[in-house]
Design a protein around this motif. Structure first.
Motif: not given
Length: 281
Positions: A116, A159, A161-164, A226, A230, A232, A269-270
């Protein structure tokens, strides 16, 4: 973590494979075994071959799975058998973690602990050089560094996006979500929400208070690290490192200017750069 100096390039290689699996420069990169410790060479020896990462139905194996990272986990367990005294790894080994918890934590330190920032620093520098007036203001007044870094993080979140996974039935924004559903949070979109940030597509460090990490003058914060449970764990360390880098660019180097188009990492994603050409003015 107690990783021997000669093995540190392995960490960068694993991060490239996990984060850059959509980019052929990283996904297919050959392991460099020169100069590795015996432990490092043993780990590379069990690295999966490309043909091992294709399922019988022709679909690829998840690049972040245990099967795809057999060499990283082999190295983690080998290192754990003789951890450096006082290292994070030694505390992990003594902490009563399960095997899965140990491997997951090593994964986070080895990948999330460097990739990151490795994308945030060049992305932030690219943003700064693309806004020469703000760059000149920073060179004239380095005390603005914390605010500039926060705006870099908002403008260029490392980042995307992030999936949960939804843990229980709930309604969110008028949408009914069921337990087990997948929800994708787009940091890049939230950081440019016009209901939160005025003129969101403008790079404006003045929107952040240099005396408070992440705090915008409007009372809103970016979500590049975040939020909630969650948030960081490495946020403050990342800020310290980015501020040191940006301050050095502003005060320790001659004036820089772009010297060509940056090469972006192929990833959804990154938000990364593989190269950023600059020249001294």
């Amino acid at each position: 973590m107690g990783v021997p100096d000669q093995d540190r390039k392995l960490l960068a290689g694993w991060a490239d494979r996990v984060i850059g699996y959509q980019d052929s420069d990283h996904a297919e990169a050959a392991a460099d075994t020169s100069g590795l410790s015996a432990l490092g060479r043993a780990a590379v020896a069990v690295r999966p071959r490309p043909e091992d990462l294709i399922r019988p139905d022709g679909r690829p194996v998840n690049p972040r799975s245990r099967a795809a990272l057999a060499d990283m986990f082999a190295y983690a367990h080998g290192l754990a058998r003789r951890p450096a005294p006082g290292s994070v790894l030694a505390r992990m080994v003594d902490g009563g973690l399960t095997e899965q918890e140990f491997e997951t934590t090593f994964f986070l330190f080895a990948v999330a602990g460097n990739e990151t920032l490795r994308n945030g620093v060049p992305g932030g520098l690219h943003t700064l050089l693309a806004h020469p007036e703000e760059y000149r203001r920073l060179r004239a007044d380095p005390s603005r560094t914390p605010a500039v870094v926060e705006e870099m993080l908002r403008y260029w979140p490392p980042v995307i996006d992030f999936r949960r996974t939804v843990t229980h039935d709930v309604e969110l924004g008028g949408q009914r979500l069921r337990r087990g559903d997948k929800v994708v949070v787009y940091h890049a979109a939230a950081n440019r929400d016009p209901a939160v940030f005025a003129d969101p597509d403008r790079f404006d460090p003045d929107r952040f208070d240099p005396g408070r990490s992440g705090s915008g003058r409007s009372g809103h914060e970016h979500v590049s690290f975040g939020d909630g449970p969650h948030f960081c764990l490495g946020a403050q360390l990342a800020r310290v490192q980015m501020r040191a880098m940006v301050r050095e660019v502003a005060t320790g180097l001659p004036e820089l200017e772009p010297a060509g188009e940056p090469v972006r990492l192929v990833s959804n994603f990154q938000n990364g750069l593989k190269s950023l050409p600059v020249r001294v003015r």
